[in-house]
Design an enzyme around this catalytic site. Structure first.
Site: not given
Length: 491
Positions: A266, A300
């Site tokens: 990720e 993120c």
């Protein structure tokens, strides 16, 4: 099923003893002959002094996990689920203690710390459902007397490398489902957040009754144990959350292991929030504000680019400028602070370079302020070009670029013109239009009339392009942390 322990009638003694490693159920110093001071990023106060792990510590952690896995995998589903119910009760009883650690160690504002605590709690409850979710199949075979069975079983040992920005949640997002499905885990948290990223989680699981060796924490320098962790032959699955360059490196090193392993990555993002010509301006401004400035933009999924249709552009910039200028920044422990300190000095330097780049590029500076220590006030730049280096980078700080789009088609093209594809959002009053637009965005996740930051424990999480590989949460993570075994029977 065993009922959760009721901790509400007393305040437990606070956790202590964060001095090194947690291996095979024992708290011990690392053997790297090096210590690191864990500091509060806001005031530099020392929170803990930790003896760092060596490669031999890493080997012992993986050996402990490998040994403990067999018995843990054979534990009845209800007993595994009960560990997570007890963990939820512990989270409830220790909520203020956990919030305090998140604020002091990771620079979380109290607002963000509460969100993270809730995400961890939700993840524990979801994990409690997973022991019964690892279900196999009986499949018809075109042969008389033949039966095909597919058994689903844990992969064995899972290695987890977690980041500093949402440390407790992004560690537990892998740790909890891996444990629930019968795996053992070795976790390496960031050296910026060794307690909230790992050791605090170990205390919670230890108090919840997780057997020794099932979860192991190694705190150490990536220069010493990083590559050894990634190429170690014991873990069959490796998950990493962090930057795309580091993710590429980990995948490359993991490929050197003597045994092939599954990799879950990720990685970075450059999330667009698109405001179409029929959007609710007030809601779009509010979402873009929270989406950019929550946790100082160190997420993120943060809104990294705000793309606004030309018909609303000037009004949006004016309203967003007023809203951003009113954002409170500074002490993260104050309840209404939205922007606290960046995590470390390196992040401050990176964000300062982004601000300097925007100024050098001649973009209109609508909101600014002086950097004090590690606190960077909100910055807003308008008239940004999407092809500029400023817009193409993941800023990871409280700096908002606003980009003008001449049409819906150009807005879509601008949104997709990036190497990343994690999260995104679009604002419109027409749900059908929003859905059609969302389905054409090249991202793993798109939100209509909402912020770009969402992570639900039962809903898929993951990105496209250079934002990563694999999927987290719910039934998707069950597939990542289990393996299928085909067995046939001829009668």
């Amino acid at each position: 099923m065993q009922q959760p322990v009721d901790h509400s009638v007393f305040v437990p003694r606070q956790y202590e003893g964060f001095t090194g490693q947690y291996i095979a159920g024992r708290w011990q110093a690392g053997m790297a002959n090096h210590t690191v001071l864990d500091r509060n990023p806001f005031d530099d106060a020392v929170l803990a002094e930790l003896a760092q792990a060596s490669v031999s510590d890493l080997d012992r952690a993986f050996d402990a996990a490998k040994s403990a896995h067999v018995e843990w995998a054979a534990t009845p589903p209800s007993e595994r689920a009960a560990v997570f119910f007890r963990a939820v009760a512990i989270l409830d009883a220790r909520k203020e203690e956990i919030l305090s650690w998140l604020i002091r160690e990771s620079g979380s504002t109290r607002i963000k710390a509460g969100i993270e605590w809730g995400a961890v709690r939700g993840g524990m409850l979801e994990a409690a459902t997973m022991p019964a979710a690892a279900q196999g199949h009986i499949i018809p075979v075109d042969k008389p007397g033949k039966e095909a069975r597919v058994y689903k079983k844990p992969v064995g040992v899972v290695g987890v490398i977690s980041p500093w920005n949402f440390p407790l949640h992004l560690s537990n997002r892998s740790v909890a489902p891996a444990l629930a499905l019968g795996n053992a885990v070795v976790l390496k948290p960031s050296n910026d957040t060794p307690v909230t990223g790992g050791l605090l989680l170990a205390k919670i699981y230890e108090e919840a009754g997780l057997p020794p060796g099932v979860l192991n924490i190694v705190v150490g320098s990536s220069d010493i144990i990083g590559d050894a962790f990634s190429r170690h032959p014991v873990p069959r699955v490796l998950t990493f959350t962090g930057s795309t360059p580091v993710g590429r490196h980990i995948a490359r090193v993991a490929g050197e292991s003597s045994l092939l392993k599954r990799i879950g990555l990720e990685l970075g993002g450059n999330a667009p929030l698109v405001v179409l010509d029929d959007a609710d301006l007030e809601k779009a401004v509010g979402a873009a504000l929270i989406g950019r400035f929550l946790h100082q933009g160190q997420i993120c999924m943060s809104t990294n680019r705000i793309i606004v249709d030309a018909s609303l552009y000037d009004r949006f910039v004016e309203a967003y400028t007023v809203a951003a200028a009113a954002v409170k920044f500074g002490d993260p422990n104050e309840p209404d602070t939205l922007v606290g300190p960046l995590c470390n000095d390196g992040q401050v330097r990176n964000v300062a370079k982004c601000i300097a780049l925007a100024r050098q590029s001649g973009f209109r500076e609508c909101v600014s302020g002086a950097i004090e220590g590690r606190v960077v006030p909100p910055h807003v730049f308008a008239d940004v070009r999407n092809d500029s280096q400023f817009a193409r980078n993941e800023i990871f700080g409280p700096v908002a670029p606003i980009i003008r789009a001449t049409s819906e088609a150009e807005a879509l093209a601008l949104a997709n013109d990036t190497e990343f594809g994690l999260s995104s959002a679009v604002f419109t009053r027409d749900e059908a239009r929003g859905l059609a637009f969302a389905r054409r965005i090249e991202a793993g996740m798109t939100h209509i009339n909402d912020i770009t930051i969402h992570d639900y424990p039962h809903v898929m999480f993951g990105g496209e392009k250079n934002s990563g590989l694999g999927r987290f949460n719910g039934k998707w993570i069950v597939e990542e942390f289990t393996t299928d075994h085909f067995i046939s029977i001829q009668r």
